[in-house]
Write a protein that holds these residues in place. Structure first.
Motif, PDB file in Angstrom:
ATOM      1  N   UNK A 171       0.809  -1.206   0.000  1.00 17.80           N
ATOM      2  CA  UNK A 171       0.000   0.000   0.000  1.00 17.80           C
ATOM      3  C   UNK A 171       0.844   1.258   0.000  1.00 17.80           C
ATOM      4  N   UNK A 172       1.933   1.255   0.753  1.00 18.95           N
ATOM      5  CA  UNK A 172       2.826   2.410   0.787  1.00 18.95           C
ATOM      6  C   UNK A 172       3.475   2.641  -0.575  1.00 18.95           C
ATOM      7  N   UNK A 173       3.968   1.566  -1.188  1.00 22.97           N
ATOM      8  CA  UNK A 173       4.592   1.696  -2.508  1.00 22.97           C
ATOM      9  C   UNK A 173       3.592   2.179  -3.542  1.00 22.97           C
ATOM     10  N   UNK A 174       2.371   1.637  -3.498  1.00 27.42           N
ATOM     11  CA  UNK A 174       1.349   2.045  -4.453  1.00 27.42           C
ATOM     12  C   UNK A 174       0.987   3.512  -4.269  1.00 27.42           C
ATOM     13  N   UNK A 175       0.782   3.927  -3.020  1.00 27.98           N
ATOM     14  CA  UNK A 175       0.458   5.327  -2.769  1.00 27.98           C
ATOM     15  C   UNK A 175       1.567   6.270  -3.203  1.00 27.98           C
ATOM     16  N   UNK A 219     -23.897   1.580  -4.687  1.00 27.72           N
ATOM     17  CA  UNK A 219     -23.173   2.260  -5.762  1.00 27.72           C
ATOM     18  C   UNK A 219     -21.882   2.893  -5.247  1.00 27.72           C
ATOM     19  N   UNK A 220     -21.929   3.368  -3.995  1.00 25.27           N
ATOM     20  CA  UNK A 220     -20.737   3.973  -3.408  1.00 25.27           C
ATOM     21  C   UNK A 220     -19.674   2.912  -3.144  1.00 25.27           C
ATOM     22  N   UNK A 221     -20.092   1.748  -2.689  1.00 19.63           N
ATOM     23  CA  UNK A 221     -19.151   0.648  -2.494  1.00 19.63           C
ATOM     24  C   UNK A 221     -18.498   0.248  -3.808  1.00 19.63           C
ATOM     25  N   UNK A 222     -19.274   0.238  -4.869  1.00 15.08           N
ATOM     26  CA  UNK A 222     -18.737  -0.153  -6.171  1.00 15.08           C
ATOM     27  C   UNK A 222     -17.725   0.865  -6.688  1.00 15.08           C
ATOM     28  N   UNK A 223     -18.017   2.148  -6.483  1.00 13.88           N
ATOM     29  CA  UNK A 223     -17.060   3.182  -6.894  1.00 13.88           C
ATOM     30  C   UNK A 223     -15.776   3.060  -6.080  1.00 13.88           C
ATOM     31  N   UNK A 224     -15.923   2.883  -4.758  1.00  9.37           N
ATOM     32  CA  UNK A 224     -14.750   2.772  -3.893  1.00  9.37           C
ATOM     33  C   UNK A 224     -13.886   1.570  -4.264  1.00  9.37           C
ATOM     34  N   UNK A 225     -14.512   0.503  -4.757  1.00  7.82           N
ATOM     35  CA  UNK A 225     -13.776  -0.715  -5.080  1.00  7.82           C
ATOM     36  C   UNK A 225     -12.818  -0.533  -6.249  1.00  7.82           C
ATOM     37  N   UNK A 226     -12.954   0.574  -6.963  1.00  9.10           N
ATOM     38  CA  UNK A 226     -12.032   0.839  -8.074  1.00  9.10           C
ATOM     39  C   UNK A 226     -10.693   1.348  -7.557  1.00  9.10           C
ATOM     40  N   UNK A 227     -10.693   1.959  -6.369  1.00  8.81           N
ATOM     41  CA  UNK A 227      -9.512   2.660  -5.882  1.00  8.81           C
ATOM     42  C   UNK A 227      -8.821   1.884  -4.753  1.00  8.81           C
ATOM     43  N   UNK A 228      -7.525   2.124  -4.571  1.00  3.39           N
ATOM     44  CA  UNK A 228      -6.751   1.300  -3.625  1.00  3.39           C
ATOM     45  C   UNK A 228      -7.072   1.526  -2.154  1.00  3.39           C
ATOM     46  N   UNK A 229      -7.581   2.708  -1.770  1.00  3.50           N
ATOM     47  CA  UNK A 229      -7.797   2.966  -0.348  1.00  3.50           C
ATOM     48  C   UNK A 229      -8.802   1.992   0.247  1.00  3.50           C
ATOM     49  N   UNK A 230      -9.862   1.683  -0.485  1.00  6.12           N
ATOM     50  CA  UNK A 230     -10.864   0.728   0.012  1.00  6.12           C
ATOM     51  C   UNK A 230     -10.219  -0.611   0.309  1.00  6.12           C
ATOM     52  N   UNK A 232      -6.957  -1.238   0.884  1.00  6.93           N
ATOM     53  CA  UNK A 232      -6.031  -1.148   2.004  1.00  6.93           C
ATOM     54  C   UNK A 232      -6.774  -1.207   3.328  1.00  6.93           C
ATOM     55  N   UNK A 233      -7.905  -0.474   3.410  1.00  9.74           N
ATOM     56  CA  UNK A 233      -8.701  -0.490   4.636  1.00  9.74           C
ATOM     57  C   UNK A 233      -9.253  -1.887   4.911  1.00  9.74           C
ATOM     58  N   UNK A 234      -9.699  -2.566   3.866  1.00  6.55           N
ATOM     59  CA  UNK A 234     -10.217  -3.921   4.043  1.00  6.55           C
ATOM     60  C   UNK A 234      -9.123  -4.871   4.493  1.00  6.55           C
ATOM     61  N   UNK A 235      -7.940  -4.723   3.909  1.00  6.97           N
ATOM     62  CA  UNK A 235      -6.826  -5.562   4.320  1.00  6.97           C
ATOM     63  C   UNK A 235      -6.435  -5.336   5.764  1.00  6.97           C
ATOM     64  N   UNK A 260      -4.250  -7.752  -3.043  1.00 10.04           N
ATOM     65  CA  UNK A 260      -2.926  -7.716  -3.668  1.00 10.04           C
ATOM     66  C   UNK A 260      -3.024  -7.350  -5.144  1.00 10.04           C
ATOM     67  N   UNK A 261      -4.018  -7.909  -5.845  1.00  9.13           N
ATOM     68  CA  UNK A 261      -4.158  -7.652  -7.277  1.00  9.13           C
ATOM     69  C   UNK A 261      -4.468  -6.184  -7.554  1.00  9.13           C
ATOM     70  N   UNK A 262      -5.430  -5.624  -6.825  1.00 12.50           N
ATOM     71  CA  UNK A 262      -5.807  -4.224  -7.065  1.00 12.50           C
ATOM     72  C   UNK A 262      -4.639  -3.290  -6.755  1.00 12.50           C
ATOM     73  N   UNK A 263      -3.953  -3.518  -5.651  1.00 12.14           N
ATOM     74  CA  UNK A 263      -2.823  -2.658  -5.308  1.00 12.14           C
ATOM     75  C   UNK A 263      -1.704  -2.775  -6.342  1.00 12.14           C
ATOM     76  N   UNK A 264      -1.457  -3.979  -6.832  1.00  9.37           N
ATOM     77  CA  UNK A 264      -0.426  -4.163  -7.856  1.00  9.37           C
ATOM     78  C   UNK A 264      -0.818  -3.484  -9.163  1.00  9.37           C
ATOM     79  N   UNK A 265      -2.088  -3.575  -9.533  1.00 10.15           N
ATOM     80  CA  UNK A 265      -2.553  -2.913 -10.756  1.00 10.15           C
ATOM     81  C   UNK A 265      -2.339  -1.405 -10.662  1.00 10.15           C
ATOM     82  N   UNK A 266      -2.693  -0.816  -9.504  1.00  5.97           N
ATOM     83  CA  UNK A 266      -2.485   0.622  -9.334  1.00  5.97           C
ATOM     84  C   UNK A 266      -0.999   0.971  -9.268  1.00  5.97           C
TER      85      UNK A 266
END
Length: 286
Positions: A171-175, A219-230, A232-235, A260-266
């Motif tokens: 998460x730190x590297x991605x941010x 809908x808000x959950x779905x939007x948040x799921x696109x971005x890494x912060x959601x 990281x918080x879940x992890x 891991x996949x979402x953070x790596x993609x970002x």
């Protein structure tokens, strides 16, 4: 008559520059010193997650109120701690670098730096190293406050701390990488805060940092799921909450593979954007 030959002085070759990694470590030390000289920014970055944890734990946790899931429950301070860890990492990495680099560019610092022999990779390594140092200190302070003042239990096994470590580092590297890439978007250093800060605030509100993620609109959950912060918080929730709390997640599980996949993609996307569009000069400077 024999001619005497005079020895000509030989030109000394310039000594080779240190390697990229060694210069990156030296640049990290420089960046860390510069970061801690900005005392107002340091206080805000370190105190923000602690203050927000105290506010939410006090307001929502009055009279011993807890968050229930199945046959178990946790106090509000324990539930909100993972989100505060995640948002603290985001502040120290993405927001800090996006603002700092935009200001350095606007003041001409990047242009002058580019004219030196310092490799670009060493400069970016220094920025990432500074972020890592500040994130470690920030999270350490937050965990100490949470455990000592709010009685939040800490993980008691190596496997859970291992999960914390890889989510924290990734998460730190991605941010950090995304912050470097995003720093080219503001037109000037003066406008950087107006561009970056609202994005960070919106992501905090929709990513389960300030509210229970399962109680947000779909809908808000779905939007948040696109971005890494959601993610990281879940992890981090998987680290600091009991396994039964996974029932509160939309999928009913912690989804470590998806995290891991979402953070790596970002991370990769940030690298591509940074390599392709990073600017060393102001827009009006050619």
């Amino acid at each position: 008559m024999s001619a005497t030959t005079q020895a000509r002085p030989q030109a000394r070759a310039n000594p080779p520059l240190p390697g990229t990694l060694r210069l990156g470590l030296a640049r990290t030390r420089y960046e860390v010193r510069g970061f801690f000289r900005e005392r107002d920014a340091v206080i805000f970055i370190f105190a923000y997650p602690v203050i927000m944890l105290a506010i939410f734990a006090t307001v929502f946790g009055q009279d011993g109120t807890t968050i229930d899931f199945g046959t178990d429950s946790v106090p509000f301070a324990q539930y909100f701690l993972p989100g505060m860890v995640a948002t603290g990492v985001m502040l120290s990495s993405f927001q800090n670098l996006a603002l700092a680099i935009a200001v350095e560019r606007d003041e001409g610092g990047l242009k002058r730096l580019r004219a030196t022999p310092l490799p670009a990779a060493s400069y970016f390594l220094g920025k990432v190293g500074q972020v890592l140092v500040s994130c470690v200190l920030q999270v350490a302070i937050l965990l100490v406050v949470a455990s000592s003042l709010f009685d939040v239990p800490m993980p008691d096994d190596a496997a859970t701390w291992g999960t914390f470590a890889w989510i924290f580092l990734l998460g730190t590297a991605t941010g950090a990488v995304c912050g470097v890439g995003f720093s080219s978007i503001p037109r000037s250093g003066r406008s950087a805060s107006a561009v970056v800060t609202p994005i960070v605030l919106v992501l905090q509100f929709i990513s389960g940092v300030f509210f229970q993620f399962d109680q947000l609109p779909t809908w808000m959950q779905q939007v948040a799921s696109v971005f890494p912060l959601k993610w990281m918080a879940q992890g981090m929730r998987s680290v600091f909450l009991p396994d039964e709390a996974a029932a509160l997640e939309p999928s009913g599980s912690w989804q470590h593979g998806a995290i891991a996949l979402v953070l790596l993609v970002w991370l990769v996307a940030g690298l591509v954007v940074g390599v392709r569009w990073f600017r060393w000069r102001r827009r009006d400077d050619g």
